[in-house]
Every structure is written in structure tokens, then in C-alpha cells.
Design an enzyme around this catalytic site. Structure first.
Site, PDB file in Angstrom:
ATOM      1  N   CYS A  27     -30.294 -64.234  28.197  1.00 43.42           N
ATOM      2  CA  CYS A  27     -29.638 -64.725  29.414  1.00 43.42           C
ATOM      3  C   CYS A  27     -28.399 -65.513  28.999  1.00 43.42           C
ATOM      4  CB  CYS A  27     -30.597 -65.613  30.196  1.00 43.42           C
ATOM      5  SG  CYS A  27     -29.773 -66.536  31.488  1.00 43.42           S
ATOM      6  N   CYS A  51     -34.937 -72.128  31.545  1.00 44.05           N
ATOM      7  CA  CYS A  51     -35.890 -71.225  30.890  1.00 44.05           C
ATOM      8  C   CYS A  51     -35.983 -71.547  29.407  1.00 44.05           C
ATOM      9  CB  CYS A  51     -35.449 -69.779  31.093  1.00 44.05           C
ATOM     10  SG  CYS A  51     -35.594 -69.249  32.800  1.00 44.05           S
ATOM     11  N   CYS A 101     -29.539 -64.127  37.709  1.00 41.84           N
ATOM     12  CA  CYS A 101     -30.579 -64.910  37.046  1.00 41.84           C
ATOM     13  C   CYS A 101     -31.846 -64.058  36.934  1.00 41.84           C
ATOM     14  CB  CYS A 101     -30.837 -66.183  37.847  1.00 41.84           C
ATOM     15  SG  CYS A 101     -32.363 -67.010  37.393  1.00 41.84           S
ATOM     16  N   GLN A 139     -44.754 -72.439  47.889  1.00 41.28           N
ATOM     17  CA  GLN A 139     -44.837 -72.131  46.461  1.00 41.28           C
ATOM     18  C   GLN A 139     -43.796 -71.063  46.117  1.00 41.28           C
ATOM     19  OE1 GLN A 139     -46.758 -73.690  44.312  1.00 41.28           O
ATOM     20  NE2 GLN A 139     -48.359 -74.639  45.538  1.00 41.28           N
ATOM     21  N   TYR A 156     -51.970 -83.297  50.631  1.00 45.17           N
ATOM     22  CA  TYR A 156     -50.644 -82.800  50.234  1.00 45.17           C
ATOM     23  C   TYR A 156     -50.594 -81.312  50.633  1.00 45.17           C
ATOM     24  CZ  TYR A 156     -51.222 -86.841  47.070  1.00 45.17           C
ATOM     25  OH  TYR A 156     -51.478 -88.086  46.522  1.00 45.17           O
ATOM     26  N   GLU A 177     -50.210 -84.381  55.228  1.00 43.08           N
ATOM     27  CA  GLU A 177     -48.917 -84.034  54.622  1.00 43.08           C
ATOM     28  C   GLU A 177     -47.863 -85.012  55.140  1.00 43.08           C
ATOM     29  OE1 GLU A 177     -47.291 -81.689  52.514  1.00 43.08           O
ATOM     30  OE2 GLU A 177     -45.488 -82.679  53.244  1.00 43.08           O
ATOM     31  N   CYS A 237     -48.899 -79.198  39.212  1.00 43.25           N
ATOM     32  CA  CYS A 237     -47.839 -78.417  38.560  1.00 43.25           C
ATOM     33  C   CYS A 237     -47.286 -79.161  37.360  1.00 43.25           C
ATOM     34  CB  CYS A 237     -46.741 -78.051  39.547  1.00 43.25           C
ATOM     35  SG  CYS A 237     -45.861 -79.462  40.158  1.00 43.25           S
TER      36      CYS A 237
HETATM   37  N1  SAH Z   1     -50.520 -77.448  48.977  1.00 42.88           N
HETATM   38  C1  SAH Z   1     -49.245 -77.003  49.418  1.00 42.88           C
HETATM   39  C2  SAH Z   1     -48.124 -77.993  49.094  1.00 42.88           C
HETATM   40  C3  SAH Z   1     -48.050 -78.486  47.680  1.00 42.88           C
HETATM   41  S1  SAH Z   1     -46.538 -79.255  47.234  1.00 42.88           S
HETATM   42  C4  SAH Z   1     -48.924 -75.620  48.896  1.00 42.88           C
HETATM   43  O1  SAH Z   1     -49.620 -75.095  48.045  1.00 42.88           O
HETATM   44  O2  SAH Z   1     -47.934 -75.030  49.364  1.00 42.88           O
HETATM   45  C5  SAH Z   1     -46.825 -80.921  47.523  1.00 42.88           C
HETATM   46  C6  SAH Z   1     -46.702 -81.342  48.965  1.00 42.88           C
HETATM   47  O3  SAH Z   1     -46.974 -82.746  49.015  1.00 42.88           O
HETATM   48  C7  SAH Z   1     -45.323 -81.161  49.595  1.00 42.88           C
HETATM   49  O4  SAH Z   1     -45.469 -80.448  50.800  1.00 42.88           O
HETATM   50  C8  SAH Z   1     -44.833 -82.589  49.865  1.00 42.88           C
HETATM   51  O5  SAH Z   1     -44.076 -82.691  51.055  1.00 42.88           O
HETATM   52  C9  SAH Z   1     -46.148 -83.325  49.998  1.00 42.88           C
HETATM   53  N2  SAH Z   1     -46.130 -84.763  49.712  1.00 42.88           N
HETATM   54  C10 SAH Z   1     -45.364 -85.434  48.813  1.00 42.88           C
HETATM   55  N3  SAH Z   1     -45.717 -86.734  48.783  1.00 42.88           N
HETATM   56  C11 SAH Z   1     -46.731 -86.886  49.669  1.00 42.88           C
HETATM   57  C12 SAH Z   1     -47.509 -87.999  50.087  1.00 42.88           C
HETATM   58  N4  SAH Z   1     -47.322 -89.208  49.570  1.00 42.88           N
HETATM   59  N5  SAH Z   1     -48.464 -87.795  51.023  1.00 42.88           N
HETATM   60  C13 SAH Z   1     -48.661 -86.568  51.561  1.00 42.88           C
HETATM   61  N6  SAH Z   1     -47.947 -85.472  51.205  1.00 42.88           N
HETATM   62  C14 SAH Z   1     -46.994 -85.632  50.274  1.00 42.88           C
END
Ligand code: SAH
Length: 417
Positions: free
Chosen positions: A14, A23, A97, A221, A250, A271, A346
């Protein structure tokens, strides 16, 4: 495996690798990348529990369903889109990319051509002057829907109608175009205001047989194919029987909770992002899921309130951003005492930090499953299954550990923004 190897070769060499820095496994065969990730997870998390072999991607190339381009202008006056050079705010032009969705890359190229043709003023960060800042493209990999978000410093786009018409003429696959207003000097790509120029203002996509609406500011995701692998494993770890009260902390747009709802009695999602919660509520309706509710709150605060109100939970899914969870959240889980916790992370560094805390509070990690969501990059997704082993139970919320030590492990880069 042969097929995987051949696919992985495509990203070799790349031309932007050095400047981009995204990467770190450029040029390495995919099998080797997986081995290196396995080693990292084992060294960071192995002391907490058994680490299963990483689940690699069927196709490690062009997987990113979300593509971001920063607009820039070269000395000849040509407009380009690119990325920030690593650890700087210089824009490196990127034409192609190897990990981005190819349709999105083609749209980015067209946007640069049209920006010049329509004489849009390109935003200059140093002078804090100009109109066009970023483009964000999201592709529903199963639905085929495509959203183009143009980030401007003002709500007014000159020649809006002819621009939209020309973009759609060149890319009839685009299903919605949104103008996002970001007039602040900030590193955040998106502002909070969205104006729909064409289509619905959001896209829908499918995961694990369900349909999900995704708005511009909601998290989704970035590797849809591997997300299904991730969610299936997380739900398998949960071992639901249909009787459980489940928390999806979350929860974003409600994807994990939505996919688990058919196997549980009740799901509660929490959330912080308002737009994501709105999407989550719509998604429950879209899929006719009746046993799920969502709350717009900080997950830690919400869980503490649940614990104080002596509410019950049998299973907690938690999927925090890269920075991990918080001591408050972990302490409240300790009080709620679910049978299991499925922690989706992650970043193995912050996961290790949080597992340390869980372990101190009498929890045991039963299994750890890494999943490769981000081929070629150093990021690693993992799922940890936790079960309570100690009988001692907190009755009140006491944060009896060194906060400074906890916060020492900081946030990394941006896969979960
Ligand atoms: N489980 C989901 C999102 C994961 S990403 C999926 O798989 O798609 C993490 C998420 O946490 C995001 O949507 C972000 O907005 C949220 N987030 C970040 N800080 C937070 C907090 N203090 N309380 C609640 N949610 C939060």
C-alpha cells in the site's frame, strides 16, 4: 486458507502505509497477522483465562463499511480526499485503500471531482476557514444501501440541487445524502445537526437475520461480516435459556440485545448517544421485538441506579468503547450479581485492566475468544465470559481500589467512536 492468502496479498505494498500508519500488518500474509494477534491477546489476557484460537475473516480486504475522507486541495488547485498523516494534521491524499469498501472509495473520488467542479471552498484547518470538511460514507453490506454524509461548516451548500443530481447520476447506488453541520474547531468528524438532502437520512442493514436502521451519528460495527461472527459467539457465551433478564450495556443501535432477545425473557439496553437510542427503539419495532427496552443514559450511572433499586439481572452484555468500562460500572455489576457477564471489547489492554478488577471482586474468566474485526490493523476484538465464583457480595457501592492506577490505562485510537 489459500484463498485468504491470495486476498490478503492485494493489500500488500500500500503506497500510503507509512504515512497513514493504520495498517501495521501491511504486507504480512493474513495467517501471520492472525498468529501475531493471537500472541498479543494471550500475553495480555492469558493469565485471566483460556484464550481460544482467533476467528479470522473469510475476506480480509475491503471490509470497512464506513469510510471517511478529509477534503484537501493541492498546489494546482485540485481537490482530493485523504486521511490525516499519523500523529499530525497534514492531509495525505488517498486514492485507493485496501481495507475500505470499494464502492465507498469510488464515491469519495467522485466527491473530490465534483467539489472542484462546483467550486466548493475546501476547509482550511489552520485558518479555520472554508466550507467542505469531510465526507463519511456508510455502506449496508447486505442491504446495499449507501449513505453519503457531507460535513460542512455551514448548513448552506451552494447549488445544492444540481450537486445532488450530478452525484446521483454518477452513483445511482447512493440511497441517501445528508449534510452534517460541524462549525467547531474540533477533532470530531461529525457535528450534531443533520439535514437530509436526498432519501431517508439513514441506511438500513441486516445482521444475524435482523434489520437495523443506522443514523449518521450512531455507532455501527465497521466490519459487518465479522460482526455476525462476533455476535453469534457472544450470544453463545451467554448461554440463554429464555428465562433471563438481560442487560445490553453500551448497546449502540441495539444490535446485540436485539439479536439476543428471542433467547431471553427481557432485554434492557442502555446507551449514551441519543441518536443511537432512537435508532435502537426503531429497530425493535422494525423487527417486531417486544421484550426489549432502551434507556438513554451513562451505562455506569444507570447500572448504579439499578443496583441501588435492588433490581435484578441474570446476564450482562457489555461492549464499551476503546477506553473500556468504569470502576462504577464493574462495582454495580458486582452488586447486581448476574450469573454471567459477556464482555465484548475492542482493546485487549483496557479489557485486561477491567478483568483485573472483576477478578479482584471474585469473578472468574471462563473463556476468551478473539475475533479479527480489523485485518491489517493492530486492533483486536475479544469476548470474555465471566462468572462469579466468590460468595462474598458487596451490599453498597464502595470503590475500594486505586483509581489512579485504573485510569493510567488510557484510550487508544478510534475503532469505536
Ligand atoms: N454494542 C454496540 C455498540 C458498541 S460501541 C454494537 O455492537 O454496535 C460502544 C457504544 O458505547 C457506542 O454506541 C457509544 O456511543 C456508547 N457509549 C460510550 N460511552 C458510554 C457510556 N458512558 N454509557 C453508555 N454508552 C456509552
Amino acid at each position: 486458507m489459500e484463498e485468504i492468502k491470495n486476498q490478503a496479498k492485494k493489500t500488500e505494498g500500500c503506497p500510503y502505509a507509512k504515512k497513514c500508519g493504520g495498517c501495521v500488518y501491511q504486507g504480512k500474509p493474513y495467517e501471520e497477522q492472525l498468529k501475531l494477534k493471537q500472541k498479543t491477546v494471550s500475553s495480555l489476557l492469558g493469565k485471566y483465562g483460556k484464550v481460544s484460537p482467533i476467528l479470522g475473516a473469510q475476506c480480509p480486504d475491503h471490509y470497512r463499511n464506513k469510510v471517511h475522507g478529509i477534503f484537501g486541495r493541492d498546489k494546482k488547485g485540485n481537490v482530493f480526499t485523504g486521511i490525516y498523516e499519523e500523529k499530525s494534521h497534514r492531509i495525505v491524499p488517498v486514492e485507493n485503500c485496501g481495507i475500505e469498501d470499494s464502492k465507498a472509495t469510488a464515491i469519495l473520488k467522485t466527491l473530490a471531482v465534483l467539489a472542484k467542479q462546483f467550486k466548493f471552498l475546501i476547509y482550511d484547518e489552520d485558518r479555520d476557514f472554508g466550507l467542505l470538511r469531510h465526507a463519511l460514507i456508510r455502506v449496508g453490506r447486505k442491504s446495499g444501501e449507501i449513505m453519503v454524509v457531507l460535513v460542512l461548516t455551514s448548513p448552506i451548500l451552494p447549488s445544492k440541487n444540481s450537486f445532488t443530481k450530478e452525484l446521483l447520476r454518477r452513483h445511482p447506488e447512493i440511497t441517501t445524502i445528508v449534510l452534517n453541520v460541524n462549525d467547531r474547531k474540533t477533532t470530531m468528524v461529525l457535528g450534531t445537526r443533520n439535514i437530509t438532502l436526498y432519501g431517508k437520512g439513514y441506511i438500513e442493514d441486516e445482521l444475524c437475520g435482523l434489520r437495523f436502521r443506522i443514523s449518521p451519528n450512531s455507532f455501527y460495527q465497521i466490519n459487518s461480516e465479522q460482526t455476525e461472527v462476533l455476535y453469534q459467539k457472544a450470544i453463545e457465551f451467554a448461554g440463554l435459556t429464555g428465562k433471563e433478564r438481560v442487560i445490553d450495556a453500551y448497546c449502540g443501535i441495539g444490535t446485540i440485545g436485539g439479536c439476543a432477545a428471542a433467547k431471553a425473557k427481557e432485554v434492557i439496553g442502555v446507551e449514551l448517544n441519543k441518536d443511537a437510542v432512537k435508532d435502537a427503539i426503531t429497530n425493535a419495532k422494525l423487527n417486531n421485538i417486544k421484550n426489549i427496552r432502551f434507556w438513554n443514559d451513562d451505562a455506569g450511572k444507570f447500572m448504579i441506579r439499578m443496583a441501588e433499586n435492588k433490581e435484578k439481572a441474570d446476564l450482562v452484555f457489555m461492549d464499551p468503547p476503546r477506553s473500556g468500562s468504569t470502576p462504577e460500572f464493574i462495582e454495580s455489576v458486582n452488586i447486581l450479581k448476574p450469573k454471567r457477564v459477556v464482555y465484548v471489547s475492542c482493546d485487549p489492554t483496557t479489557l485486561a485492566r477491567d478483568l483485573e478488577l472483576f477478578t479482584k471482586k471474585g469473578w472468574k474468566v471462563q473463556k476468551i475468544q478473539p475475533v479479527d474485526m480489523f485485518p491489517y490493523t493492530k486492533s483486536i476484538e475479544s469476548i470474555a465470559l465471566l462468572q462469579r465464583v466468590s460468595n462474598t457480595r458487596s451490599r453498597s457501592i464502595t470503590l475500594d481500589f486505586d483509581m489512579e492506577d485504573y485510569h493510567r490505562i488510557k484510550n487508544g485510537d478510534d475503532h469505536k467512536k
